[in-house]
Motif scaffolding. Sequence first.
Motif, PDB file in Angstrom:
ATOM      1  N   ARG A  97       0.836  -1.209   0.000  1.00 52.71           N
ATOM      2  CA  ARG A  97       0.000   0.000   0.000  1.00 52.71           C
ATOM      3  C   ARG A  97       0.865   1.251   0.000  1.00 52.71           C
ATOM      4  O   ARG A  97       0.565   2.230  -0.694  1.00 52.71           O
ATOM      5  CB  ARG A  97      -0.914  -0.030   1.216  1.00 52.71           C
ATOM      6  CG  ARG A  97      -1.755   1.204   1.408  1.00 52.71           C
ATOM      7  CD  ARG A  97      -2.930   1.231   0.481  1.00 52.71           C
ATOM      8  NE  ARG A  97      -3.837   0.132   0.714  1.00 52.71           N
ATOM      9  CZ  ARG A  97      -5.018  -0.004   0.113  1.00 52.71           C
ATOM     10  NH1 ARG A  97      -5.399   0.896  -0.766  1.00 52.71           N
ATOM     11  NH2 ARG A  97      -5.787  -1.044   0.349  1.00 52.71           N
TER      12      ARG A  97
ATOM     13  N   GLN B 259       0.737   3.997  -3.085  1.00 53.45           N
ATOM     14  CA  GLN B 259       0.260   5.349  -2.809  1.00 53.45           C
ATOM     15  C   GLN B 259       1.392   6.343  -2.574  1.00 53.45           C
ATOM     16  O   GLN B 259       1.127   7.518  -2.363  1.00 53.45           O
ATOM     17  CB  GLN B 259      -0.662   5.329  -1.575  1.00 53.45           C
ATOM     18  CG  GLN B 259      -1.924   4.518  -1.787  1.00 53.45           C
ATOM     19  CD  GLN B 259      -2.824   4.531  -0.568  1.00 53.45           C
ATOM     20  OE1 GLN B 259      -2.441   4.978   0.512  1.00 53.45           O
ATOM     21  NE2 GLN B 259      -4.037   4.043  -0.720  1.00 53.45           N
TER      22      GLN B 259
ATOM     23  N   LEU C 144      -7.157   0.637   6.449  1.00 59.03           N
ATOM     24  CA  LEU C 144      -6.477   1.377   5.395  1.00 59.03           C
ATOM     25  C   LEU C 144      -7.174   1.259   4.043  1.00 59.03           C
ATOM     26  O   LEU C 144      -6.677   1.819   3.060  1.00 59.03           O
ATOM     27  CB  LEU C 144      -5.034   0.882   5.254  1.00 59.03           C
ATOM     28  CG  LEU C 144      -4.120   1.125   6.453  1.00 59.03           C
ATOM     29  CD1 LEU C 144      -2.786   0.437   6.242  1.00 59.03           C
ATOM     30  CD2 LEU C 144      -3.926   2.609   6.693  1.00 59.03           C
ATOM     31  N   ALA C 145      -8.282   0.542   3.965  1.00 59.98           N
ATOM     32  CA  ALA C 145      -8.983   0.387   2.691  1.00 59.98           C
ATOM     33  C   ALA C 145      -9.479   1.739   2.190  1.00 59.98           C
ATOM     34  O   ALA C 145      -9.873   2.612   2.975  1.00 59.98           O
ATOM     35  CB  ALA C 145     -10.144  -0.587   2.847  1.00 59.98           C
ATOM     36  N   THR C 146      -9.459   1.901   0.884  1.00 59.37           N
ATOM     37  CA  THR C 146      -9.829   3.189   0.286  1.00 59.37           C
ATOM     38  C   THR C 146     -11.254   3.212  -0.255  1.00 59.37           C
ATOM     39  O   THR C 146     -11.772   4.280  -0.570  1.00 59.37           O
ATOM     40  CB  THR C 146      -8.863   3.529  -0.859  1.00 59.37           C
ATOM     41  OG1 THR C 146      -8.843   2.450  -1.794  1.00 59.37           O
ATOM     42  CG2 THR C 146      -7.452   3.746  -0.309  1.00 59.37           C
ATOM     43  N   THR C 147     -11.899   2.052  -0.371  1.00 59.64           N
ATOM     44  CA  THR C 147     -13.271   2.001  -0.873  1.00 59.64           C
ATOM     45  C   THR C 147     -14.153   1.255   0.131  1.00 59.64           C
ATOM     46  O   THR C 147     -13.676   0.355   0.837  1.00 59.64           O
ATOM     47  CB  THR C 147     -13.335   1.297  -2.239  1.00 59.64           C
ATOM     48  OG1 THR C 147     -12.861  -0.050  -2.100  1.00 59.64           O
ATOM     49  CG2 THR C 147     -12.469   2.040  -3.263  1.00 59.64           C
TER      50      THR C 147
ATOM     51  N   ARG D  80     -13.379  -2.288   2.161  1.00 60.61           N
ATOM     52  CA  ARG D  80     -13.408  -2.278   3.621  1.00 60.61           C
ATOM     53  C   ARG D  80     -14.317  -3.369   4.162  1.00 60.61           C
ATOM     54  O   ARG D  80     -14.007  -4.022   5.169  1.00 60.61           O
ATOM     55  CB  ARG D  80     -13.864  -0.902   4.117  1.00 60.61           C
ATOM     56  CG  ARG D  80     -13.764  -0.739   5.632  1.00 60.61           C
ATOM     57  CD  ARG D  80     -14.056   0.680   6.070  1.00 60.61           C
ATOM     58  NE  ARG D  80     -13.025   1.597   5.601  1.00 60.61           N
ATOM     59  CZ  ARG D  80     -13.196   2.485   4.623  1.00 60.61           C
ATOM     60  NH1 ARG D  80     -14.370   2.581   4.008  1.00 60.61           N
ATOM     61  NH2 ARG D  80     -12.222   3.281   4.259  1.00 60.61           N
TER      62      ARG D  80
END
Length: 205
Positions: free
Chosen positions: A2, A6, A74-77, A81
């Motif tokens: 990750r 990022q 830490l999931a972005t969507t 998640r």
Amino acid sequence: WRSWRQHTLRPLLCLGAALLLLNVSVGSVKLGLGRLGPHYATQIGSAELFAGGDIFPSGHTANAVVTWGILAYLATTPRARRYLSALSAVVALGVGLTTVYLGTHWLSDVLLGWAAGLLILLALPWCEPVIALAEARILALRDRLGERLRDRRRLVPSLPVASGGPRPGYHPPRPAAADEPVRETVGVARRTPATRAPATRGAGG
């Protein structure tokens, strides 16, 4: 992975902060209560507290909750998640029940291990300002070190190369020692083919 995708240190710093909080909190309770595990129990029905043990709460269970739960944190969507939350719950549940099945922990150890891991994940948002400050300082230090390295490379003088200098692979002759006789170099004359004078034609030719 990750952090690499990022281009940020936040995932690594979040994981480090979570593991630090986990070891400090769970480790302190372990050493403070000193509970013995099922393999070392001495009295039936006793809580076996303050007996020099270190199994309450279950560190394996709490570690599984934090390590796998940090992926969902830490999931972005929202979809990622949800999936990662379900995965972390299944793994943490399996780790906790496995320790009970193997007889290394009491069920109460596992229950408090689950609770401790969840509390660490819930406390992570409170650590975000500190994480952001640490990331900014680390990146600033990296930039300063990179600038110093570039300055040193600029200050290194480059040796000028003369146009009439020796060719690559040329080795100058070794000077003769004081007691070594000097050898004269005999030059060999280069033979050139004799030039023939052009033949002149006679008057009657």
